[in-house]
Design a protein around this motif. Structure first.
Motif, mmCIF file in Angstrom:
data_model
loop_
_atom_site.group_PDB
_atom_site.id
_atom_site.type_symbol
_atom_site.label_atom_id
_atom_site.label_comp_id
_atom_site.label_asym_id
_atom_site.label_seq_id
_atom_site.Cartn_x
_atom_site.Cartn_y
_atom_site.Cartn_z
ATOM 1 N N GLU A 207 -28.452 12.122 37.753
ATOM 2 C CA GLU A 207 -27.132 12.505 37.240
ATOM 3 C C GLU A 207 -26.361 13.337 38.260
ATOM 4 O OE1 GLU A 207 -25.221 14.923 33.396
ATOM 5 O OE2 GLU A 207 -27.388 14.618 33.557
ATOM 6 N N LEU A 208 -27.094 14.093 39.070
ATOM 7 C CA LEU A 208 -26.449 14.903 40.109
ATOM 8 C C LEU A 208 -26.115 14.087 41.361
ATOM 9 C CD1 LEU A 208 -28.574 18.175 39.845
ATOM 10 C CD2 LEU A 208 -26.223 17.817 39.060
ATOM 11 N N GLY A 209 -26.484 12.807 41.353
ATOM 12 C CA GLY A 209 -26.134 11.933 42.468
ATOM 13 C C GLY A 209 -27.137 11.910 43.597
ATOM 14 N N PHE A 210 -28.337 12.435 43.362
ATOM 15 C CA PHE A 210 -29.376 12.421 44.391
ATOM 16 C C PHE A 210 -30.305 11.237 44.177
ATOM 17 C CE2 PHE A 210 -28.311 17.014 44.043
ATOM 18 C CZ PHE A 210 -27.843 17.194 45.339
ATOM 19 N N THR A 211 -30.980 10.849 45.239
ATOM 20 C CA THR A 211 -31.927 9.740 45.152
ATOM 21 C C THR A 211 -33.349 10.284 45.281
ATOM 22 O OG1 THR A 211 -31.817 9.342 47.542
ATOM 23 C CG2 THR A 211 -30.287 8.119 46.144
ATOM 24 N N ILE A 212 -34.292 9.505 44.775
ATOM 25 C CA ILE A 212 -35.707 9.873 44.842
ATOM 26 C C ILE A 212 -36.403 8.891 45.768
ATOM 27 C CG2 ILE A 212 -37.845 10.046 43.501
ATOM 28 C CD1 ILE A 212 -36.085 10.939 41.130
ATOM 29 N N PRO A 213 -37.176 9.383 46.739
ATOM 30 C CA PRO A 213 -37.752 8.510 47.771
ATOM 31 C C PRO A 213 -38.936 7.684 47.273
ATOM 32 C CG PRO A 213 -38.512 10.749 48.111
ATOM 33 C CD PRO A 213 -37.518 10.809 46.976
ATOM 34 N N ASP A 214 -38.692 6.872 46.253
ATOM 35 C CA ASP A 214 -39.715 5.968 45.735
ATOM 36 C C ASP A 214 -39.021 4.725 45.203
ATOM 37 O OD1 ASP A 214 -41.730 4.578 44.525
ATOM 38 O OD2 ASP A 214 -42.442 6.225 43.254
ATOM 39 N N PRO A 215 -39.022 3.642 45.968
ATOM 40 C CA PRO A 215 -38.306 2.429 45.548
ATOM 41 C C PRO A 215 -38.867 1.808 44.277
ATOM 42 C CG PRO A 215 -39.678 1.988 47.482
ATOM 43 C CD PRO A 215 -39.680 3.475 47.279
ATOM 44 N N LYS A 216 -40.096 2.145 43.912
ATOM 45 C CA LYS A 216 -40.710 1.569 42.715
ATOM 46 C C LYS A 216 -40.450 2.388 41.450
ATOM 47 C CE LYS A 216 -44.562 -0.759 45.079
ATOM 48 N NZ LYS A 216 -46.039 -0.897 45.140
ATOM 49 N N LEU A 217 -39.811 3.536 41.595
ATOM 50 C CA LEU A 217 -39.633 4.421 40.449
ATOM 51 C C LEU A 217 -38.614 3.853 39.467
ATOM 52 C CD1 LEU A 217 -40.389 7.213 39.221
ATOM 53 C CD2 LEU A 217 -38.340 8.114 40.358
ATOM 54 N N LYS A 218 -39.082 3.551 38.261
ATOM 55 C CA LYS A 218 -38.206 3.057 37.194
ATOM 56 C C LYS A 218 -38.924 3.184 35.857
ATOM 57 C CE LYS A 218 -39.526 -1.838 37.676
ATOM 58 N NZ LYS A 218 -40.198 -1.968 36.376
ATOM 59 N N LYS A 219 -38.131 3.252 34.806
ATOM 60 C CA LYS A 219 -38.699 3.332 33.457
ATOM 61 C C LYS A 219 -39.079 1.926 33.017
ATOM 62 C CE LYS A 219 -39.542 6.018 29.855
ATOM 63 N NZ LYS A 219 -38.457 6.729 29.136
ATOM 64 N N ASN A 220 -40.332 1.757 32.615
ATOM 65 C CA ASN A 220 -40.823 0.465 32.148
ATOM 66 C C ASN A 220 -40.383 0.262 30.704
ATOM 67 O OD1 ASN A 220 -42.590 -1.606 31.029
ATOM 68 N ND2 ASN A 220 -43.758 -1.430 32.932
ATOM 69 N N ALA A 221 -39.538 -0.736 30.476
ATOM 70 C CA ALA A 221 -38.978 -0.961 29.140
ATOM 71 C C ALA A 221 -40.054 -1.348 28.126
ATOM 72 C CB ALA A 221 -37.902 -2.052 29.201
ATOM 73 N N GLU A 222 -41.124 -1.982 28.589
ATOM 74 C CA GLU A 222 -42.166 -2.434 27.667
ATOM 75 C C GLU A 222 -43.110 -1.309 27.262
ATOM 76 O OE1 GLU A 222 -44.217 -5.750 29.273
ATOM 77 O OE2 GLU A 222 -42.428 -7.022 29.408
ATOM 78 N N THR A 223 -43.529 -0.488 28.230
ATOM 79 C CA THR A 223 -44.498 0.572 27.944
ATOM 80 C C THR A 223 -43.837 1.902 27.587
ATOM 81 O OG1 THR A 223 -44.636 1.303 30.255
ATOM 82 C CG2 THR A 223 -46.111 -0.493 29.567
ATOM 83 N N GLY A 224 -42.571 2.050 27.973
ATOM 84 C CA GLY A 224 -41.898 3.326 27.751
ATOM 85 C C GLY A 224 -42.323 4.404 28.734
ATOM 86 N N ARG A 225 -43.128 4.032 29.711
ATOM 87 C CA ARG A 225 -43.595 4.986 30.723
ATOM 88 C C ARG A 225 -42.974 4.638 32.068
ATOM 89 N NH1 ARG A 225 -48.078 7.943 28.968
ATOM 90 N NH2 ARG A 225 -48.861 8.254 31.086
ATOM 91 N N TRP A 226 -43.146 5.553 33.027
ATOM 92 C CA TRP A 226 -42.551 5.364 34.340
ATOM 93 C C TRP A 226 -43.504 4.596 35.256
ATOM 94 C CZ3 TRP A 226 -37.623 6.713 35.847
ATOM 95 C CH2 TRP A 226 -36.892 7.456 34.924
ATOM 96 N N ASP A 227 -42.929 3.643 35.956
ATOM 97 C CA ASP A 227 -43.641 2.990 37.055
ATOM 98 C C ASP A 227 -43.273 3.730 38.337
ATOM 99 O OD1 ASP A 227 -44.666 1.036 35.340
ATOM 100 O OD2 ASP A 227 -42.952 -0.299 35.672
ATOM 101 N N TYR A 228 -44.244 3.927 39.211
ATOM 102 C CA TYR A 228 -43.976 4.612 40.474
ATOM 103 C C TYR A 228 -45.032 4.218 41.494
ATOM 104 C CZ TYR A 228 -47.298 7.744 38.094
ATOM 105 O OH TYR A 228 -48.360 8.249 37.386
ATOM 106 N N THR A 229 -44.746 4.492 42.743
ATOM 107 C CA THR A 229 -45.716 4.247 43.805
ATOM 108 C C THR A 229 -46.903 5.186 43.615
ATOM 109 O OG1 THR A 229 -43.941 3.629 45.331
ATOM 110 C CG2 THR A 229 -46.081 4.214 46.307
ATOM 111 N N GLU A 230 -48.103 4.629 43.638
ATOM 112 C CA GLU A 230 -49.290 5.461 43.473
ATOM 113 C C GLU A 230 -49.342 6.499 44.591
ATOM 114 O OE1 GLU A 230 -52.834 6.515 41.418
ATOM 115 O OE2 GLU A 230 -51.189 5.161 40.907
#
Length: 328
Positions: free
Chosen positions: A255-278
């Motif tokens: 919301e503040l306009g910053f990015t997070i250095p993980d291209p895989k980071l996203k909310k999984n619509a099916e599990t309701g949990r976050w996917d991220y780079t291990e």
């Protein structure tokens, strides 16, 4: 400011089998009923050992955690921020004293805990072994590291060991002010010049991997989670705590306009949990075991402080009474 549970030491769960079955059953029944275990109560040796390890590690993390922010007290922008950061660092050291007191109720002396910290025998949170290069790094710690600590500590304050829970209640109340301070500092950077925004973006880039490590190893490789949750020493697994933090703070960062250095980071619509780079757990293991960028520096600071304060402790323990010569 502490995530919790982040160490790779092994646990010999077969020691539970050596306990008195009737006492163990009553102990576990009390925990299932939601009762608090107090210092004078009977408890399994493994419960005592795990509590000492966890509370001691938390106390060490508060003490060491004050160091990267403490270096910015004299360089904080403006007198008010200097005062606020000084008060925050003082709080963190005070939290350590509360926690050492809670750990002492389990039979380990504060002196031994400090010696185990300085010698490297006892661990503390991985994230405090990284340098705070800029004021933005200090802001990241005050906002997001403290936020992660609160997520963990609010859960554990509902745990089974009374002295630890009562210490956490007070610590969380003070950490909420630290969080507000950090958020205010970040908002100032986010709404400032392009250079200020770039400073905080670079801080996110530096600190994101340690932040993901902060909650401890993934549940599938954690050696402590099962027994700690069984006896309600921990109330949430490492992965669940990490996911809760992501739920609460990733949207705020975006919301503040910053990015997070993980291209895989996203909310999984099916599990309701976050996917991220291990996260790189080998880096985590290396840092937690003493081979991080600032491990030696952090422990040397504590060693020097311990040596310089020795005369005060010895004076307080002296059996000789102090006499004041009356005025003629």
């Amino acid at each position: 400011m502490y995530g919790g549970g982040n160490t790779f030491e092994g646990v010999k769960t077969d020691s539970i089998a050596l306990e008195d079955p009737a006492r163990l059953a009553e102990f576990e029944a009390r925990i299932d009923r939601g009762e608090k275990i107090e210092p004078a109560d009977w408890m399994p040796q493994l419960y005592r050992k795990q509590l000492i390890r966890m509370i001691e590690q938390h106390a060490h993390s508060e003490i060491i955690g004050a160091l990267p922010e403490g270096t910015w007290i004299t360089r904080a922008p403006g007198f008010k921020r200097k005062l606020a950061l000084m008060a925050k660092v003082q709080d963190e050291v005070g939290h350590a004293q509360l926690l050492y007191s809670a750990a002492e109720t389990l039979g380990k002396s504060r002196e031994q805990m400090i010696q185990d910290l300085i010698s490297g025998k006892s661990k503390y949170s991985n994230i405090f072994n990284y340098p705070a290069f800029t004021w933005a790094d200090s802001c990241f710690i005050s906002w997001l590291v403290d936020a992660g600590a609160i997520v963990n500590q609010l859960a554990n304050a509902k745990g089974s060991y009374g002295p630890y829970c009562r210490a956490l209640d007070r610590i969380c109340a003070e950490e909420s002010f630290h969080l507000k301070f950090g958020h205010h500092c970040v908002i100032y950077l986010a709404t400032g010049t392009e250079k200020q925004r770039q400073m905080f973006q670079e801080a996110i880039n530096r600190w994101w991997t340690p932040m993901m490590h902060f909650f401890g190893p993934a549940d599938k490789i954690s050696t402590h989670t099962e027994v700690l949750m069984k006896w309600k020493v921990k109330m949430s697994s490492n992965d669940d705590t990490r996911n809760q933090f992501l739920d609460m703070y990733v949207p705020k960062i975006w919301e503040l306009g910053f990015t997070i250095p993980d291209p895989k980071l996203k909310k999984n619509a099916e599990t309701g949990r976050w996917d991220y780079t291990e996260p790189d757990w080998e880096e985590f293991k290396r840092v937690i075991n003493g081979d991080g960028p600032c491990n030696k520096e952090r422990l040397e600071v504590r060693r020097i402080a311990e040596e310089r304060g020795r005369w005060v402790r010895e004076a307080l323990r002296s059996p000789k009474a102090a006499y004041v010569t009356p005025l003629a």
